[in-house]
Design an enzyme around this catalytic site. Structure first.
Site, PDB file in Angstrom:
ATOM      1  N   ASN A  99     -10.206  -3.816  -5.977  1.00  0.00           N
ATOM      2  CA  ASN A  99     -10.278  -2.932  -6.934  1.00  0.00           C
ATOM      3  C   ASN A  99     -10.356  -1.907  -8.041  1.00  0.00           C
ATOM      4  OD1 ASN A  99      -6.446  -3.733  -5.687  1.00  0.00           O
ATOM      5  ND2 ASN A  99      -7.357  -1.963  -5.255  1.00  0.00           N
ATOM      6  N   TRP A 100     -11.342  -3.160  -9.217  1.00  0.00           N
ATOM      7  CA  TRP A 100     -11.845  -3.003 -10.244  1.00  0.00           C
ATOM      8  C   TRP A 100     -12.589  -1.536 -10.184  1.00  0.00           C
ATOM      9  CZ3 TRP A 100     -11.032  -5.245 -14.490  1.00  0.00           C
ATOM     10  CH2 TRP A 100     -10.563  -6.411 -13.879  1.00  0.00           C
ATOM     11  N   ASP A 159       1.196  -1.143   0.091  1.00  0.00           N
ATOM     12  CA  ASP A 159       0.153   0.486   0.346  1.00  0.00           C
ATOM     13  C   ASP A 159       0.976   1.365  -0.183  1.00  0.00           C
ATOM     14  OD1 ASP A 159      -2.000   1.443  -0.355  1.00  0.00           O
ATOM     15  OD2 ASP A 159      -2.365   1.085   1.983  1.00  0.00           O
ATOM     16  N   SER A 162      -7.679  -5.478   5.158  1.00  0.00           N
ATOM     17  CA  SER A 162      -8.881  -5.015   3.138  1.00  0.00           C
ATOM     18  C   SER A 162      -8.992  -6.322   2.990  1.00  0.00           C
ATOM     19  CB  SER A 162      -7.660  -4.476   2.998  1.00  0.00           C
ATOM     20  OG  SER A 162      -7.214  -2.983   3.564  1.00  0.00           O
ATOM     21  N   SER A 214      -6.562  -6.513  -5.793  1.00  0.00           N
ATOM     22  CA  SER A 214      -7.742  -7.180  -5.431  1.00  0.00           C
ATOM     23  C   SER A 214      -9.055  -7.308  -5.856  1.00  0.00           C
ATOM     24  CB  SER A 214      -7.949  -6.311  -3.685  1.00  0.00           C
ATOM     25  OG  SER A 214      -8.788  -4.645  -4.064  1.00  0.00           O
ATOM     26  N   ARG A 273      -5.031  -2.271   9.263  1.00  0.00           N
ATOM     27  CA  ARG A 273      -6.601  -3.236   8.567  1.00  0.00           C
ATOM     28  C   ARG A 273      -5.963  -4.506   7.116  1.00  0.00           C
ATOM     29  NH1 ARG A 273      -7.446   1.176   6.425  1.00  0.00           N
ATOM     30  NH2 ARG A 273      -7.152   1.808   4.181  1.00  0.00           N
ATOM     31  N   HIS A 275       3.329   3.361  -9.420  1.00  0.00           N
ATOM     32  CA  HIS A 275       2.369   2.559  -9.291  1.00  0.00           C
ATOM     33  C   HIS A 275       3.700   1.757 -10.247  1.00  0.00           C
ATOM     34  CE1 HIS A 275      -1.561   2.334  -8.273  1.00  0.00           C
ATOM     35  NE2 HIS A 275      -2.096   2.344  -8.870  1.00  0.00           N
ATOM     36  N   GLU A 311       1.510 -13.802  12.573  1.00  0.00           N
ATOM     37  CA  GLU A 311       1.277 -11.997  13.329  1.00  0.00           C
ATOM     38  C   GLU A 311       1.528 -11.510  12.261  1.00  0.00           C
ATOM     39  OE1 GLU A 311       2.876 -11.713  16.208  1.00  0.00           O
ATOM     40  OE2 GLU A 311       2.231 -13.578  16.458  1.00  0.00           O
ATOM     41  N   ARG A 334       0.241   7.544  -2.427  1.00  0.00           N
ATOM     42  CA  ARG A 334       0.673   8.435  -2.026  1.00  0.00           C
ATOM     43  C   ARG A 334       2.064   8.975  -2.535  1.00  0.00           C
ATOM     44  NH1 ARG A 334      -1.299   5.967   3.544  1.00  0.00           N
ATOM     45  NH2 ARG A 334      -2.247   4.095   2.125  1.00  0.00           N
TER      46      ARG A 334
END
Length: 217
Positions: free
Chosen positions: A50-51, A2, A173, A47, A171, A19, A184, A6
């Site tokens: 992501n569509w 992720d 996701s 994912s 999270r 990307h 872990e 950003r």
């Protein structure tokens, strides 16, 4: 993985640049994992959610996937890496499906570390599919944890030990929800394009200090 967007925004660059930098991070981390002797590495590349992104961005991501397969397959094969894909990648365009199928076939006989890439993957859809398949062929009282695990996209992969999420988000996701039951979890602030071999080594060192009790004392 992720933080690509950003990373690009911080540098006043288009999201595609983030990307592309993320693909370079994939190369660095894959090589580092191999050198460290990590048995299996799973990367959440695309994912099922992501569509929902803009069509142009989805197209760019598909293009980067094509580029990665075409440019890196020879190295993966040469380094004895096995490629595995989890998720419903057959929803992609026929040419991309053919590329993925060929990459899997060309590395199938390799005996070294395993690189699993999650494409059009979502853990909730995975579990719903498992439930449908098991319900169609066996009575409910026969369904147990082993039966479910045998139907997961990750069947045959080693147990999941460590989940790393970059960019400071905390999270899962919709990623490997069943498999993460006793894994872990490690959340790091580093944006994915800045993640490298040292960051992976640091994460493994944190993992090594954890005490895993699996519900016991």
């Amino acid at each position: 993985m992720d933080g690509n967007g950003r990373w690009a925004k911080q540098r006043h660059l288009p999201r595609l640049a983030g990307h592309r930098a993320g693909v370079e991070a994939v190369r660095r981390v894959t090589r580092a994992a191999r050198d460290m002797g990590i048995e299996a590495l799973t990367l959440y590349a695309f994912s099922s959610e992501n569509w929902r992104r803009p069509a142009e961005e989805v197209s760019d991501l598909m293009g980067l996937l094509r580029l990665f397969i075409r440019s890196d397959l020879a190295e993966l094969s040469r380094e004895n890496v096995r490629l595995r894909v989890i998720g419903d990648y057959r929803a992609f365009s026929p040419d991309l499906v053919a590329l993925v199928d060929d990459a899997i076939a060309r590395t199938a006989s390799n005996t070294g570390p395993l690189l699993a890439i999650a494409l059009n993957y979502g853990a909730q859809a995975e579990l719903a599919g498992v439930a449908r398949r098991l319900a169609a062929r066996m009575p409910a009282e026969k369904i147990d944890e082993a039966a479910i695990e045998a139907e997961l996209d990750t069947a045959g992969l080693p147990p999941l030990d460590l989940v790393i999420r970059t960019s400071g988000e905390q999270r899962l996701s919709n990623f490997l929800l069943w498999q993460s039951a006793y894994a872990e979890l490690l959340f790091v602030d580093t944006l994915w394009p800045d993640f490298d071999g040292q960051a992976l080594s640091d994460a493994v060192a944190v993992f090594a200090r954890r005490q895993r009790r699996y519900g016991g004392l």
